[in-house]
Design a protein around this motif. Structure first.
Motif, PDB file in Angstrom:
ATOM      1  N   VAL A   9       0.636  -1.438   0.133  1.00  0.00           N
ATOM      2  CA  VAL A   9      -0.386   0.010   0.400  1.00  0.00           C
ATOM      3  C   VAL A   9       0.686   1.417   0.154  1.00  0.00           C
ATOM      4  O   VAL A   9       1.893   1.300   1.053  1.00  0.00           O
ATOM      5  CB  VAL A   9      -1.032   0.271   1.428  1.00  0.00           C
ATOM      6  N   GLY A  10       0.420   2.227  -0.822  1.00  0.00           N
ATOM      7  CA  GLY A  10       1.424   3.207  -0.923  1.00  0.00           C
ATOM      8  C   GLY A  10       0.683   3.861  -1.922  1.00  0.00           C
ATOM      9  O   GLY A  10      -0.234   4.099  -2.424  1.00  0.00           O
ATOM     10  N   LEU A  11       1.590   5.733  -2.334  1.00  0.00           N
ATOM     11  CA  LEU A  11       1.585   6.460  -3.404  1.00  0.00           C
ATOM     12  C   LEU A  11       2.110   6.287  -5.069  1.00  0.00           C
ATOM     13  O   LEU A  11       3.530   5.974  -5.101  1.00  0.00           O
ATOM     14  CB  LEU A  11       1.512   8.120  -3.115  1.00  0.00           C
ATOM     15  N   LYS A  12       1.291   6.641  -6.105  1.00  0.00           N
ATOM     16  CA  LYS A  12       2.211   5.969  -7.037  1.00  0.00           C
ATOM     17  C   LYS A  12       3.698   6.057  -7.165  1.00  0.00           C
ATOM     18  O   LYS A  12       4.270   5.958  -7.806  1.00  0.00           O
ATOM     19  CB  LYS A  12       1.310   6.298  -8.334  1.00  0.00           C
ATOM     20  N   ASP A  13       3.652   7.626  -6.891  1.00  0.00           N
ATOM     21  CA  ASP A  13       5.288   8.395  -7.141  1.00  0.00           C
ATOM     22  C   ASP A  13       5.953   8.609  -5.926  1.00  0.00           C
ATOM     23  O   ASP A  13       7.151   8.792  -5.783  1.00  0.00           O
ATOM     24  CB  ASP A  13       5.487   9.792  -7.381  1.00  0.00           C
ATOM     25  N   GLY A  36      14.137   3.478  -7.136  1.00  0.00           N
ATOM     26  CA  GLY A  36      13.534   4.336  -5.503  1.00  0.00           C
ATOM     27  C   GLY A  36      12.422   4.325  -5.514  1.00  0.00           C
ATOM     28  O   GLY A  36      11.849   4.939  -4.915  1.00  0.00           O
ATOM     29  N   LYS A  37      11.853   4.044  -6.452  1.00  0.00           N
ATOM     30  CA  LYS A  37       9.817   4.052  -6.553  1.00  0.00           C
ATOM     31  C   LYS A  37       9.538   3.245  -6.280  1.00  0.00           C
ATOM     32  O   LYS A  37       9.690   1.912  -6.601  1.00  0.00           O
ATOM     33  CB  LYS A  37       9.431   4.577  -7.969  1.00  0.00           C
ATOM     34  N   LEU A  38       7.993   3.922  -5.999  1.00  0.00           N
ATOM     35  CA  LEU A  38       7.323   2.198  -5.035  1.00  0.00           C
ATOM     36  C   LEU A  38       6.952   0.868  -5.872  1.00  0.00           C
ATOM     37  O   LEU A  38       6.988   0.115  -6.288  1.00  0.00           O
ATOM     38  CB  LEU A  38       5.911   3.387  -4.079  1.00  0.00           C
ATOM     39  N   LYS A  60      -0.610  -7.714  -4.471  1.00  0.00           N
ATOM     40  CA  LYS A  60      -1.527  -6.568  -5.497  1.00  0.00           C
ATOM     41  C   LYS A  60      -0.854  -5.341  -4.692  1.00  0.00           C
ATOM     42  O   LYS A  60       0.005  -4.855  -3.461  1.00  0.00           O
ATOM     43  CB  LYS A  60      -2.649  -6.632  -4.322  1.00  0.00           C
ATOM     44  N   LEU A  61      -1.262  -4.682  -5.371  1.00  0.00           N
ATOM     45  CA  LEU A  61      -0.028  -3.099  -5.482  1.00  0.00           C
ATOM     46  C   LEU A  61      -1.897  -1.601  -5.218  1.00  0.00           C
ATOM     47  O   LEU A  61      -2.638  -1.628  -6.231  1.00  0.00           O
ATOM     48  CB  LEU A  61       0.963  -2.542  -6.737  1.00  0.00           C
ATOM     49  N   ILE A  62      -1.650  -1.441  -4.041  1.00  0.00           N
ATOM     50  CA  ILE A  62      -3.072  -0.171  -3.869  1.00  0.00           C
ATOM     51  C   ILE A  62      -2.254   0.656  -4.095  1.00  0.00           C
ATOM     52  O   ILE A  62      -1.416   0.688  -2.776  1.00  0.00           O
ATOM     53  CB  ILE A  62      -3.393  -0.752  -2.677  1.00  0.00           C
ATOM     54  N   LEU A  63      -2.759   1.537  -4.365  1.00  0.00           N
ATOM     55  CA  LEU A  63      -2.084   2.980  -4.974  1.00  0.00           C
ATOM     56  C   LEU A  63      -2.729   3.683  -3.805  1.00  0.00           C
ATOM     57  O   LEU A  63      -4.254   3.677  -4.341  1.00  0.00           O
ATOM     58  CB  LEU A  63      -1.872   3.165  -5.921  1.00  0.00           C
ATOM     59  N   LEU A  64      -2.710   4.178  -3.122  1.00  0.00           N
ATOM     60  CA  LEU A  64      -3.923   5.895  -2.538  1.00  0.00           C
ATOM     61  C   LEU A  64      -4.387   6.404  -3.579  1.00  0.00           C
ATOM     62  O   LEU A  64      -4.601   6.948  -2.936  1.00  0.00           O
ATOM     63  CB  LEU A  64      -3.095   5.840  -0.834  1.00  0.00           C
ATOM     64  N   ASP A  65      -3.799   6.891  -4.122  1.00  0.00           N
ATOM     65  CA  ASP A  65      -3.765   7.920  -5.185  1.00  0.00           C
ATOM     66  C   ASP A  65      -5.328   7.584  -6.101  1.00  0.00           C
ATOM     67  O   ASP A  65      -5.556   8.850  -6.726  1.00  0.00           O
ATOM     68  CB  ASP A  65      -2.589   8.133  -6.154  1.00  0.00           C
ATOM     69  N   GLU A  66      -5.202   6.265  -6.146  1.00  0.00           N
ATOM     70  CA  GLU A  66      -7.284   5.609  -6.718  1.00  0.00           C
ATOM     71  C   GLU A  66      -8.017   5.705  -5.775  1.00  0.00           C
ATOM     72  O   GLU A  66      -8.617   4.733  -6.876  1.00  0.00           O
ATOM     73  CB  GLU A  66      -6.076   5.080  -7.963  1.00  0.00           C
TER      74      GLU A  66
END
Length: 112
Positions: A9-13, A36-38, A60-66
């Motif tokens: 879980v994180g932010l895209k950038d 160095g990016k998620l 699974k990747l959960i992008l909080l931006d989305e």
């Protein structure tokens, strides 16, 4: 036995770790260096885990931006984890960063 679900879980950038991405690769991931990016770190982690564990582990990747699912909101509100964070089968797992060796250790503990 159903697959172990690992959610990142994180932010895209956002960065993949609070530590700089350098040549020591203590995270155990190489294909995402030097970003160095998620997102690149997740893709590399997913490939490594898939190679080692096959269908027994799902990433699974959960992008909080989305958008933020309610269960993620509850975890953030109650436990204040630093981003990015890892959930294993829905439980916050304090790894502190995207790290292949640390995740392997948790998976082996669950599989044993």
């Amino acid at each position: 036995m159903s697959a172990i679900l690992v959610e990142v879980v994180g932010l895209k950038d956002s960065s993949c770790s609070p530590f700089p991405c350098d040549n020591t690769r203590s995270c155990g991931l190489y294909d995402c260096h030097p970003s160095g990016k998620l997102v690149p770190a997740f893709e590399t982690l997913k490939a490594e885990i898939g190679e080692q564990y096959g269908d027994s582990v799902e990433l699974k990747l959960i992008l909080l931006d989305e958008g933020m699912p309610d269960r993620i909101k509850e975890i953030i509100a109650s436990q204040y984890p630093p981003i990015p964070f890892i959930l294993i089968n829905g439980t916050l797992t304090p790894l502190g960063r995207i790290s292949l060796p640390q995740l392997q250790k948790e998976l082996e503990r669950l599989i044993s």
